[in-house]
Motif scaffolding. Structure first.
Motif, short mmCIF file in Angstrom:
data_model
loop_
_atom_site.label_atom_id
_atom_site.label_comp_id
_atom_site.label_asym_id
_atom_site.label_seq_id
_atom_site.Cartn_x
_atom_site.Cartn_y
_atom_site.Cartn_z
N LEU A 68 0.83 -1.29 0.23
CA LEU A 68 -0.01 -0.13 0.03
C LEU A 68 0.96 1.23 0.08
N GLU A 69 0.45 2.33 -1.02
CA GLU A 69 1.33 3.39 -1.21
C GLU A 69 0.69 4.61 -0.55
N ASN A 70 1.67 5.64 -0.29
CA ASN A 70 1.04 6.88 0.39
C ASN A 70 0.49 7.68 -0.84
N LYS A 71 0.97 7.57 -1.83
CA LYS A 71 0.77 8.26 -3.14
C LYS A 71 -0.39 7.50 -4.00
N ALA A 72 -1.21 6.63 -3.66
CA ALA A 72 -2.13 6.02 -4.31
C ALA A 72 -3.04 6.98 -4.92
N LEU A 73 -3.54 6.76 -6.05
CA LEU A 73 -4.60 7.37 -6.83
C LEU A 73 -5.94 7.37 -5.99
N VAL A 74 -6.24 6.22 -5.40
CA VAL A 74 -7.23 5.91 -4.63
C VAL A 74 -6.79 4.92 -3.35
N SER A 75 -7.42 5.59 -2.29
CA SER A 75 -6.99 5.03 -1.07
C SER A 75 -7.50 3.58 -0.77
N TYR A 76 -6.81 2.59 -0.16
CA TYR A 76 -7.53 1.40 0.18
C TYR A 76 -9.04 1.49 0.64
N GLU A 77 -8.94 2.70 1.69
CA GLU A 77 -10.28 2.45 2.43
C GLU A 77 -11.25 3.22 1.39
N GLU A 78 -11.09 3.93 0.34
CA GLU A 78 -12.08 4.18 -0.90
C GLU A 78 -12.26 2.96 -1.56
N VAL A 79 -11.29 2.23 -1.81
CA VAL A 79 -11.74 1.07 -2.68
C VAL A 79 -12.67 0.12 -1.67
N ILE A 80 -12.18 -0.04 -0.55
CA ILE A 80 -13.17 -0.91 0.37
C ILE A 80 -14.62 -0.50 0.39
N LYS A 81 -14.64 0.71 0.52
CA LYS A 81 -16.06 1.51 0.60
C LYS A 81 -17.05 1.17 -0.68
N ALA A 82 -16.33 1.40 -1.96
CA ALA A 82 -16.91 1.29 -3.25
C ALA A 82 -17.14 -0.38 -3.49
N PHE A 83 -16.09 -1.07 -3.12
CA PHE A 83 -16.01 -2.41 -3.47
C PHE A 83 -17.39 -3.10 -2.66
N GLU A 84 -17.45 -2.63 -1.36
CA GLU A 84 -18.49 -3.31 -0.53
C GLU A 84 -20.05 -3.05 -1.19
N LYS A 85 -20.14 -1.98 -1.68
CA LYS A 85 -21.48 -1.55 -2.43
C LYS A 85 -21.66 -2.50 -3.60
N PHE A 86 -20.73 -3.30 -4.14
CA PHE A 86 -20.90 -4.18 -5.30
C PHE A 86 -21.00 -5.63 -4.88
N ASP A 87 -20.19 -5.70 -3.58
CA ASP A 87 -20.13 -7.09 -3.25
C ASP A 87 -21.40 -7.56 -2.52
N THR A 88 -22.60 -7.61 -3.37
CA THR A 88 -23.89 -7.85 -2.80
C THR A 88 -24.00 -9.19 -1.90
N CYS A 89 -23.28 -10.32 -2.32
CA CYS A 89 -23.30 -11.57 -1.51
C CYS A 89 -22.44 -11.45 -0.27
N GLY A 90 -21.45 -10.29 -0.01
CA GLY A 90 -20.66 -10.26 1.02
C GLY A 90 -19.47 -11.31 1.06
N ASP A 91 -19.41 -11.79 -0.10
CA ASP A 91 -18.34 -12.95 -0.05
C ASP A 91 -16.90 -12.50 -0.50
N GLY A 92 -16.67 -11.10 -0.58
CA GLY A 92 -15.40 -10.78 -1.13
C GLY A 92 -15.08 -10.73 -2.32
N LYS A 93 -15.94 -10.88 -3.20
CA LYS A 93 -15.74 -10.99 -4.57
C LYS A 93 -16.94 -9.90 -5.41
N VAL A 94 -16.26 -9.48 -6.60
CA VAL A 94 -17.38 -8.68 -7.31
C VAL A 94 -17.23 -9.46 -8.85
N ALA A 95 -18.25 -9.48 -9.42
CA ALA A 95 -17.91 -9.97 -10.90
C ALA A 95 -17.43 -9.02 -11.94
#
Length: 157
Positions: free
Chosen positions: A3-30
């Motif tokens: 994980l880098e400090n100069k990331a385009l998108v932070s890991y927290e932002e990715v988690i938040k967006a990812f969770e919206k699309f992980d409808t089954c809650g299994d840690g995977k998105v199509a």
């Protein structure tokens, strides 16, 4: 990838967006959701870029269940590697602006032409110094690699 400090998108932002699309809650998105999730992250990928991203994910994955899905970590790495590719292309475009005749290097003549166009007054020895500081591969000329290195060091890209 760490994980880098100069990331385009932070890991927290990715988690938040990812969770919206992980409808089954299994840690995977199509894969078919990739474009939507990238837009959720504030990116605007073209269809060709999304296709390339899916191919990149498929090439990196080894487990069967991931052949149609990706994880949050993979998305994070994909999005932030995308920025590196974009930056390199932006640097290449900037280099072409300086490489007036398309020779593959920037010369004092190129810098002089640009400073003249910008109505910037600079002495020839100042321009020579600028080239000499960066252009060590070929004396008096700055290669693309040297240009990219200085652009990254100065955080211009």
């Amino acid at each position: 990838m760490a994980l880098e400090n100069k990331a385009l998108v932070s890991y927290e932002e990715v988690i938040k967006a990812f969770e919206k699309f992980d409808t089954c809650g299994d840690g995977k998105v199509a894969y078919k959701q990739l474009k939507c999730i990238m837009r959720e992250l504030g990116l605007d990928p073209r269809e060709a870029e999304v296709t390339k991203c899916v191919e990149t994910l498929k090439n990196c994955q080894k487990n069967d269940y991931r052949m149609t899905h990706f994880t949050c970590r993979e998305l994070y790495e994909l999005v932030n590697n995308r920025k590196k590719d974009t930056n390199l292309e932006e640097i290449r475009m900037a280099f072409r602006l300086f490489d007036v005749d398309g020779k593959g290097y920037i010369s004092i003549k190129d810098l002089k032409q640009i400073t003249d166009e910008l109505k910037e007054v600079m002495k020839e020895d100042e321009l020579e110094e600028m080239i000499d500081v960066v252009g060590v591969k070929i004396p008096g000329k700055v290669s693309f690699e040297e240009f990219a290195m200085i652009m990254k060091k100065t955080s211009l890209y």
